[in-house]
Design an enzyme around this catalytic site. Sequence first.
Site, PDB file in Angstrom:
ATOM      1  CB  THR A 141      -0.925   0.027   1.238  1.00 59.57           C
ATOM      2  OG1 THR A 141      -0.117   0.060   2.409  1.00 59.57           O
ATOM      3  CG2 THR A 141      -1.838  -1.199   1.304  1.00 59.57           C
ATOM      4  CG  HIS A 142       0.461   4.376   1.264  1.00 62.05           C
ATOM      5  ND1 HIS A 142      -0.280   5.532   1.181  1.00 62.05           N
ATOM      6  CD2 HIS A 142      -0.213   3.569   2.143  1.00 62.05           C
ATOM      7  CE1 HIS A 142      -1.328   5.449   1.994  1.00 62.05           C
ATOM      8  NE2 HIS A 142      -1.316   4.260   2.576  1.00 62.05           N
ATOM      9  CB  SER A 189      19.013   0.711 -25.634  1.00 61.36           C
ATOM     10  OG  SER A 189      19.847   1.812 -25.899  1.00 61.36           O
ATOM     11  CE  LYS A 208      17.244   0.445 -20.427  1.00 62.94           C
ATOM     12  NZ  LYS A 208      17.030   1.827 -20.877  1.00 62.94           N
ATOM     13  CG  ASN A 223      14.220  -0.546 -23.048  1.00 59.00           C
ATOM     14  OD1 ASN A 223      14.784  -0.512 -21.952  1.00 59.00           O
ATOM     15  ND2 ASN A 223      14.686   0.068 -24.116  1.00 59.00           N
ATOM     16  CD  GLU A 275       8.637   1.184 -21.544  1.00 58.89           C
ATOM     17  OE1 GLU A 275       9.126   2.282 -21.279  1.00 58.89           O
ATOM     18  OE2 GLU A 275       9.246   0.318 -22.200  1.00 58.89           O
ATOM     19  CE  LYS A 303     -19.771   7.181 -40.040  1.00 52.95           C
ATOM     20  NZ  LYS A 303     -20.212   8.421 -39.340  1.00 52.95           N
TER      21      LYS A 303
HETATM   22  N1  ARG Z   1     -21.408  10.343 -43.865  1.00 49.81           N
HETATM   23  C1  ARG Z   1     -22.510  10.567 -43.005  1.00 49.81           C
HETATM   24  C2  ARG Z   1     -22.159  10.204 -41.571  1.00 49.81           C
HETATM   25  O1  ARG Z   1     -21.167   9.634 -41.371  1.00 49.81           O
HETATM   26  C3  ARG Z   1     -23.673   9.742 -43.433  1.00 49.81           C
HETATM   27  C4  ARG Z   1     -24.996  10.355 -43.126  1.00 49.81           C
HETATM   28  C5  ARG Z   1     -25.125  11.629 -43.861  1.00 49.81           C
HETATM   29  N2  ARG Z   1     -26.431  12.142 -43.849  1.00 49.81           N
HETATM   30  C6  ARG Z   1     -26.704  13.357 -44.275  1.00 49.81           C
HETATM   31  N3  ARG Z   1     -27.920  13.746 -44.264  1.00 49.81           N
HETATM   32  N4  ARG Z   1     -25.776  14.180 -44.728  1.00 49.81           N
HETATM   33  O2  ARG Z   1     -22.850  10.512 -40.651  1.00 49.81           O
END
Ligand code: ARG
Length: 465
Positions: free
Chosen positions: A162-163, A284, A290, A292, A297, A332
């Site tokens: 601990t610590h 290294s 070394k 690593n 990491e 995305k």
């Molecule tokens: N490329 C757009 C997205 O990733 C798809 C949907 C686009 N819809 C629109 N009404 N412009 O969200």
Amino acid sequence: MTDQNTSSEKPWGGRFSEPTDAFVERFTASVGFDQRLYHHDITGSIAHATMLAKVGVLTGDERDQIVEGLKVVKAEIEAGEFQWSVSLEDVHMNVEKSLTDRIGITGKKLHTGRSRNDQVATDIRLYLRDEIDVIHEELVRLRKGLLDLAEREAETIMPGFTHLQTAQPVTFGHHLMAWYEMLARDTERLLDCRKRVNIMPLGAAALAGTTYPIDRAYTAELLGFDRPTENSLDSVSDRDFAIEFGSFAALLMTHLSRFSEELVLWTSAQFDFIDLPDRFCTGSSIMPQKKNPDVPELVRGKTGRVNGHLISLLTLMKGQPLAYNKDNQEDKEPLFDMVDTVKGCLKAYADMVPAIESKAENMRVAAKRGFSTATDLADYLVKKGVAFRDAHEIVGKAVAFGVAEERDLSDMTLDELSRFSDVIKNDVFDVLTLEGSVQARDHIGGTAPRQVREAVARARAAMEG
Ligand code: ARG
């Protein structure tokens, strides 16, 4: 990628009197990153066309042309022969245009009763569901490796901290099972998140639903979704399922990062508790000695980007009015990167954990060095009738003597120990040994070797059941 800049190419060309500005076209396009959704986009479109034929919006012949055409488009993409076009903005319009070029007017009917808004929400859910299943498999593989290692190390004694100061002896197997518990909870969170990912937004169309007699339950069944979503506005707008995945990912990475920190410490010359095989390390270019611990990491380092992506998604969502907004296109890249990072880190860990070698003697020496059985001596005094506060004081004095003499409690003679309290008798040495200390913590959740083996057995049964 081609860059044709003509307004007539666009599905909305009819409304516009000039072509999109060349920079705006690149700025608004997502095809550079969303093309990786092609497989799920085509799967969704095939199900949509199949449903449209079932309800009589398409003929059987039109459906077949569309399905066959989409399969050819998919094969072309997979062969690396597809010409992605920035002016077609995203994966959805690229695929649809290619279908129409191939099969003519029938291709233009695919988008009936659908919008890119419900299409993209469907694609991401299909994509994420598949990735969750892959991640789940890797998590299980890592957890199984940890259980095997914990069982092997059930008797090995190390200092518990601990610590980051030596506290009490624990078994290495028990320490490893702490990591197991965290990963078991991460798995539960992942599977819980999957339930809310696996619901189908298709049919919400742009935002309000559609006037065609669609059969959403049928499309959901074709795509393996549990059910269609309840509200069309919510369907196209919310990305909370991706944020939930991000929360899972951030917590998992936080756990792996803490685990990494310990592996890095333990491989250092100062601790020297474990050895990682050379194949998980690098050297290294300047210091010949070394070796690593790069894998831990890097995993620790990659936690930052996953935490960052979670914040990106939360921030992306927070100001959006209903329903779909272009902001959502920004979901995305963070999501893809979280998936890739988590998969990579889990693979590295699942491969590496079974290969961890403990250096039991070094762990033992370290456990002895820090007066780790001092609490056991206090408990011994209490069992002989001394009040706990007094026992604490007595042991404190014995430790101070040991510090001055550079000797552990278990290395003192009975004569020396009984100077601190006359209740101390020869049986004290049963509790001052490291083995005695860990064996005495023999209850559920305790560090005794027997408990570690039982915890491993329970975990194995739970994983199989
Ligand atoms: N490329 C757009 C997205 O990733 C798809 C949907 C686009 N819809 C629109 N009404 N412009 O969200």
